[in-house]
Design an enzyme around this catalytic site. Structure first.
Site, short mmCIF file in Angstrom:
data_model
loop_
_atom_site.label_atom_id
_atom_site.label_comp_id
_atom_site.label_asym_id
_atom_site.label_seq_id
_atom_site.Cartn_x
_atom_site.Cartn_y
_atom_site.Cartn_z
N ASP A 231 15.75 3.15 -2.49
CA ASP A 231 17.03 3.83 -2.39
C ASP A 231 17.21 4.82 -3.55
O ASP A 231 16.86 4.51 -4.70
CB ASP A 231 18.13 2.78 -2.43
CG ASP A 231 19.52 3.34 -2.19
OD1 ASP A 231 19.74 3.92 -1.11
OD2 ASP A 231 20.37 3.21 -3.08
N GLU A 283 -2.41 -4.25 -5.87
CA GLU A 283 -2.92 -5.59 -6.15
C GLU A 283 -2.83 -6.49 -4.91
O GLU A 283 -3.58 -7.46 -4.78
CB GLU A 283 -2.12 -6.23 -7.29
CG GLU A 283 -2.28 -5.56 -8.64
CD GLU A 283 -1.38 -6.21 -9.68
OE1 GLU A 283 -0.98 -7.39 -9.48
OE2 GLU A 283 -1.05 -5.54 -10.68
#
Length: 576
Positions: A231, A283
């Site tokens: 956002d 990751e």
């Protein structure tokens, strides 16, 4: 770029082509995905309290899989006082009881996995709720303390500090600063809130803020999500010294105040934040994504957000705001593809979301429609519903033929318009309250969905009245009614998404077909698919070709050739 690479054997009959974009061979599901936005409080109410919930989403996910989307983006469902419909977060690592529990969220993920739908969640890192434990600690701590340094506190101007620290304005109207009362009862410092006063901005110059949000990222990635929509991603870092700004509160450019100079948006230090976030996502594997709600211009500047080590996608607001202005639309599409190709990123396309008037209403005017950022109220000129739905279908078909990713907003597949008759006493958007009703706000595009026409509240929920009232006329637009109608808006969306996948349009190319680009129409070739949209008053003759799909009259036809393209209609033709 070679024009020859864009031509089918029959393409010379199309006349002059202006190539813009080559087909993509890059890997990544998001590059061509269709992502469906769910506004949780308005999707489906399973427990009957009048507000949509996670269990309701889980119960209806199969409908979205059947529609043919690739992923779902959930607007905020975190713990929140709900002053701004959940964009005021009090706990980023829990579900608000309005929507259910973390157990309900895990069940939603499990069902999405079963249906092979990815889930993306909203992240709100610019600001939190004033009820967040960190802000409450800041209010109790003295000026200059580590607790206050999590947010942007400043002394006021003037002899007694009675004036705000600068002239910045809130997106929702009024000053972007609120003065607090110190623990000793005396008037004290001011805190910054680019949005509502209940939404204090974090201080992203503080490493502790970075650490907290990295924790939040890992919390939701560990629960199996596929990424984040970030956002107001352009707003986290503010310019040193917080200088005054004479331009628009939202940072959009004006003649005297270009957006790139806005001190509260688009600061260079943002890019290091997102590089770090990108490394965290990687990751967890190569298929987790970041999408920026980055309202910056011009488009080459937006491309800086989606360089290979930063965001995967950024919302294309210039496309949304271009509407049906054909010259502007062509320019935005060309500029988007050129700018994003330069950094190896896909473009995204969107026509509606939870912050703008639905495009079935925006396109229902022959003259000026609602101002960007404002809704339509009972006393405003009303859109022509039939015209708006026809043009909305045409615009969506034109959009879904474009290469890149696309975002759909819940209910647009039903052709839902804005709800324009909501009385002021029932409005929830803080914009309406902060401007004394001068700006209607966004409630009209956030009204709950109609699922089953014969049920209470059109099947949204079987208990309390919905948090915003559904128009009575929406019963005819309910999903069950449209599922049974082969010519419905819903079934057109299904056909568009199925064809888009089969034709690989999201991975495709783009060349403007000049013969059909003019004051009344716009056309492009994507691979062997010709896409033509006619907005003129007169029917448009079409070239010879197999009709793949058209936005009105009849959804599909295997016939060679086509009747002239009607006003407010789009067609996909096979150039063969």
């Amino acid at each position: 770029m070679s024009v020859d690479s864009l031509l089918s054997p029959a393409a010379p009959a199309l006349g002059t082509l202006t190539p813009i974009h080559d087909a993509s061979t890059a890997h990544g599901w998001w590059r061509s995905a269709v992502i469906y936005q769910i506004y949780p409080r308005s999707f489906r109410d399973l427990n009957g309290d009048g507000i949509g919930d996670l269990a309701g989403i889980t119960a209806e996910l199969h409908q979205l899989a059947g529609l043919g989307v690739d992923a779902v983006w959930l607007s905020p469902f975190y713990r929140s006082p709900q002053r701004d419909a959940g964009y005021d977060v009090s706990d980023y690592c829990d579900v608000d009881p309005l929507f259910g529990s973390l157990t309900d969220f895990d069940a939603l993920i499990a069902e999405a996995n079963r249906l092979q739908l990815r889930i993306i969640v909203d992240l709100v890192p610019n600001h939190c709720s004033d009820q967040h434990v960190a802000f409450q600690a800041a209010l109790s701590a003295p000026a200059g303390s580590p607790e206050r340094d999590m947010f942007i506190f400043r002394d006021g101007q003037g002899p007694d500090g009675t004036e705000p620290p600068n002239n910045w304005q809130s997106h929702f109207g009024g000053p972007a600063w609120t003065r607090i009362t110190e623990p000793d009862g005396q008037p004290g410092q001011w805190y910054l809130h680019l949005f509502d006063s209940s939404q204090p901005d974090f201080n992203w110059d503080n490493p502790a803020v970075h650490a907290e949000f990295e924790r939040v990222l890992r919390f939701w990635l560990d629960r199996g999500i596929s990424g984040f929509r970030v956002d107001v991603a352009h707003a986290l870092v503010k310019a040193a010294g917080l200088p005054d700004w004479g331009g628009r509160a939202d940072g959009n450019s004006t003649d005297d105040f270009p957006g790139h100079e806005a001190p509260m948006f688009g600061q260079p230090a943002l890019h290091d934040i997102y590089r770090r976030w990108r490394s965290i996502l990687e990751e967890y594997g190569p298929d987790r994504i970041l999408c920026a709600e980055a309202n910056v211009d011009p488009l080459p500047r937006l491309a800086q957000w989606v360089r290979p080590d930063e965001m995967h996608q950024a919302f294309n607001f210039p496309f949304l705001h271009a509407g049906l202005e054909l010259d502007r639309l062509r320019g935005v599409i060309s500029d988007s593809l050129t700018a994003l190709d330069a950094v190896g990123a896909p473009s995204t396309w969107v026509l509606s979301n939870h912050d703008v008037v639905r495009h079935a209403s925006r396109f229902g005017y022959n003259g000026p429609g609602p101002r960007d950022g404002d809704g339509i109220g009972p006393s405003d000129p009303q859109p022509d519903g039939q015209l708006g739905r026809r043009r909305a279908a045409a615009a969506t078909m034109f959009m879904l033929g474009l290469p890149g990713g696309a975002y759909l907003y819940q209910g647009e597949e039903l052709g839902l318009p804005d709800a324009t008759q909501i009385p002021g006493s029932l409005r929830q958007d803080p914009t309406f309250a902060r401007t004394g009703g001068a700006r209607i706000g966004r409630d009209g595009c956030r009204v709950p969905l109609p699922w089953r026409s014969a049920e209470l509240h059109a099947g949204f929920g079987n208990g309390l009245d919905p948090w915003l009232p559904l128009p009575e006329s929406w019963g005819t637009l309910a999903r069950d009614k449209q599922q049974a109608d082969p010519a419905s808006h819903l079934n057109l969306y299904r056909e568009m998404l199925a064809r888009r996948g089969t034709l690989r349009l999201g991975q495709g190319s783009l060349a403007w077909v000049e013969e059909y680009c003019g004051e009344a129409s716009l056309a492009y070739l994507n691979g062997n698919t010709l896409v033509v949209m006619n907005l003129g008053a007169e029917p448009l003759p079409l070239p010879h070709g197999e009709v793949l799909l058209r936005s009105s009259v009849q959804h599909s036809s295997a016939a060679e050739g086509a009747d002239p393209l009607g006003s407010g209609e789009t067609i996909w033709l096979k150039a063969s």
